[in-house]
Design an enzyme around this catalytic site. Structure first.
Site, PDB file in Angstrom:
ATOM      1  N   ASP A  67      -3.507   8.500 -10.377  1.00 37.98           N
ATOM      2  CA  ASP A  67      -3.948   7.948  -9.082  1.00 37.98           C
ATOM      3  C   ASP A  67      -2.695   7.972  -8.302  1.00 37.98           C
ATOM      4  OD1 ASP A  67      -4.579   6.376  -6.481  1.00 37.98           O
ATOM      5  OD2 ASP A  67      -5.023   4.723  -7.642  1.00 37.98           O
ATOM      6  N   LYS A 111      -2.781   7.532   3.574  1.00 41.91           N
ATOM      7  CA  LYS A 111      -1.329   7.269   3.639  1.00 41.91           C
ATOM      8  C   LYS A 111      -0.650   8.480   3.923  1.00 41.91           C
ATOM      9  CE  LYS A 111      -2.885   4.196   0.209  1.00 41.91           C
ATOM     10  NZ  LYS A 111      -3.122   3.043   1.007  1.00 41.91           N
ATOM     11  N   TRP A 124      -3.536  -1.715  -8.376  1.00 35.58           N
ATOM     12  CA  TRP A 124      -4.608  -0.701  -8.106  1.00 35.58           C
ATOM     13  C   TRP A 124      -5.200   0.119  -9.705  1.00 35.58           C
ATOM     14  CZ3 TRP A 124      -7.698  -0.599  -4.156  1.00 35.58           C
ATOM     15  CH2 TRP A 124      -7.219  -1.041  -3.017  1.00 35.58           C
TER      16      TRP A 124
HETATM   17  N1  PMP Z   1      -5.220   3.378  -5.251  1.00 35.61           N
HETATM   18  C1  PMP Z   1      -4.100   3.077  -4.540  1.00 35.61           C
HETATM   19  C2  PMP Z   1      -2.616   3.442  -5.186  1.00 35.61           C
HETATM   20  C3  PMP Z   1      -4.261   2.521  -3.300  1.00 35.61           C
HETATM   21  O1  PMP Z   1      -3.097   2.213  -2.562  1.00 35.61           O
HETATM   22  C4  PMP Z   1      -5.327   2.444  -2.642  1.00 35.61           C
HETATM   23  C5  PMP Z   1      -5.725   1.992  -1.132  1.00 35.61           C
HETATM   24  N2  PMP Z   1      -4.766   1.331  -0.783  1.00 35.61           N
HETATM   25  C6  PMP Z   1      -6.680   2.587  -3.557  1.00 35.61           C
HETATM   26  C7  PMP Z   1      -6.311   3.246  -4.712  1.00 35.61           C
HETATM   27  C8  PMP Z   1      -8.010   2.668  -2.864  1.00 35.61           C
HETATM   28  O2  PMP Z   1      -8.103   3.373  -2.093  1.00 35.61           O
HETATM   29  P1  PMP Z   1      -9.465   3.531  -1.217  1.00 35.61           P
HETATM   30  O3  PMP Z   1      -9.159   2.395  -0.102  1.00 35.61           O
HETATM   31  O4  PMP Z   1      -9.195   4.948  -0.388  1.00 35.61           O
HETATM   32  O5  PMP Z   1     -10.677   3.439  -2.074  1.00 35.61           O
END
Ligand code: PMP
Length: 362
Positions: free
Chosen positions: A173, A197, A103
């Site tokens: 994040d 989550k 991520w």
């Molecule tokens: N950052 C992290 C740490 C994630 O786990 C995720 C999604 N699993 C995201 C960003 C992206 O999130 P979204 O699908 O809400 O755009």
């Protein structure tokens, strides 16, 4: 009627059962309103109370000081990969990024579209199995901000501490570990998290931003990409995800009943410990992916000797009512996501299953 199985999904993920039950009760008409939340005008006084309640819940659980705004924004955490640099990376400045997993890689790739960024740390060479100690992090003196991912959902590594920016604004994040333990909000300039989550259902991201950052935002951004549009309009420059915001309030109520973040953190530590203990005491049958001091308490990743065995593990676990254990398609292996709402009993069921599977396959 309750045919729920143990859901190890990484997100959207298991919700607290009492939250779903209350939402069911209030589905057709929430107390006195004569309609469902999802049928209600977002400009109504009743929805105003719902939004305020959700914000107050998050503010109280995370002890968010008065000089921070809590915003609800659509577009998920992924939109924040762009909104952060659009709003905070002024022309001619540069931002530092720490990359400890998939991520973080996405976040920096997106930021590069908007300005200058520096990758000041990456654990890619060790397959994202570790995070830096605070004293390994050397920030650029003139960085506009430093960005990191407090828990890497795919790789299963988590910072065991809140990064200290030493004066540089810290952007985090926290999508997959927010609300899992107390944190010191004062250490952060901006925290964002997709809700799906630990906060609620998908379709909304929570952004916690310190007031002074709003003053740095360049003029000329499109309305929906400008944090000030959300800060100045109670998160409603347009129609928000009303249903998700309502559920966030219910999740906050549930968390308070669990003893707040200190209470849930204790449960989370216990859940993760027994699972990692099971991995460590398997004589190498199961191998944890993350270094011990970077192990995620939310996403427990491990491997078996080969992919065939992992496939067998996943299919037999599904048959045993343990769903969602397959690791992310980009890395393979096994991943047990055990967020706040994942019941302790399910962790014990997984451990029993792992013991049985190892016994039959050594
Ligand atoms: N950052 C992290 C740490 C994630 O786990 C995720 C999604 N699993 C995201 C960003 C992206 O999130 P979204 O699908 O809400 O755009």
């Amino acid at each position: 009627m309750n045919q729920r199985i143990f859901n190890f999904s990484s997100g959207p993920a298991v919700m607290p059962l009492p939250v779903l039950e209350r939402a069911r009760e209030e589905m057709l008409a929430i107390d006195g309103a004569g309609m469902s939340v999802m049928e209600m005008s977002h400009r109504s006084a009743r929805f105003g109370e719902i939004l305020e309640n959700s914000e107050a819940g998050l503010r109280s659980l995370l002890a968010v000081p008065a000089n921070y705004q809590i915003l609800f924004i659509q577009g998920g955490a992924s939109l924040q990969f762009s909104m952060v640099p659009m709003n905070l990376l002024a022309k001619g400045s540069s931002a530092d990024y720490l990359i400890t997993g998939a991520w973080g890689e996405k976040a920096i790739r997106e930021a590069k579209l908007f300005g200058q960024v520096k990758e000041i740390y990456s654990s890619a060479a060790v397959r994202f199995s570790r995070v830096p100690q605070q004293d390994e992090v050397s920030l650029s003196a003139d960085a506009a901000y430093v960005h990191y991912t407090s828990n890497e959902t795919i790789d299963g590594v988590e910072f065991p501490y809140d990064l200290d920016g030493g004066g540089i604004p810290v952007v985090c994040d926290a999508s997959s570990n927010i609300l899992s333990k107390p944190i010191d909000i004062n250490k952060f300039a901006l925290i964002y998290a997709g809700a799906q989550k630990n906060i609620g259902p998908s379709g909304v991201a929570v952004v916690i931003i310190r007031d002074d950052l709003l003053e740095r935002i360049p003029d000329g951004l499109a309305t929906m990409f400008d944090y000030r549009s959300f800060a100045g309009n109670d998160s409603m420059p347009n129609t928000p995800n009303t249903w998700a915001i309502y559920l966030i309030g219910l999740v906050c109520d549930w968390l308070m009943e669990q003893g707040g973040l200190a209470g849930i953190a204790e449960t989370n530590r216990r859940k993760a410990k027994v699972l990692y203990d099971a991995i460590d005491s398997s004589d190498g049958f199961y191998q944890g992916c993350a270094d011990r001091n970077a192990r995620s308490l939310m996403n427990v990743t491990f491997r078996l000797q080969n992919e065939d065995l992992e496939n067998e593990f996943v299919s037999q676990s599904e048959a045993a009512g343990l769903d969602g254990l397959r690791g992310h398609r980009s890395v393979g292996g096994i991943r047990a996501s055990i967020y706040n709402a994942f019941p302790e009993e399910g962790v014990h069921r997984l451990i029993d299953f792992m013991d049985g599977f190892a016994g039959k396959n050594v």
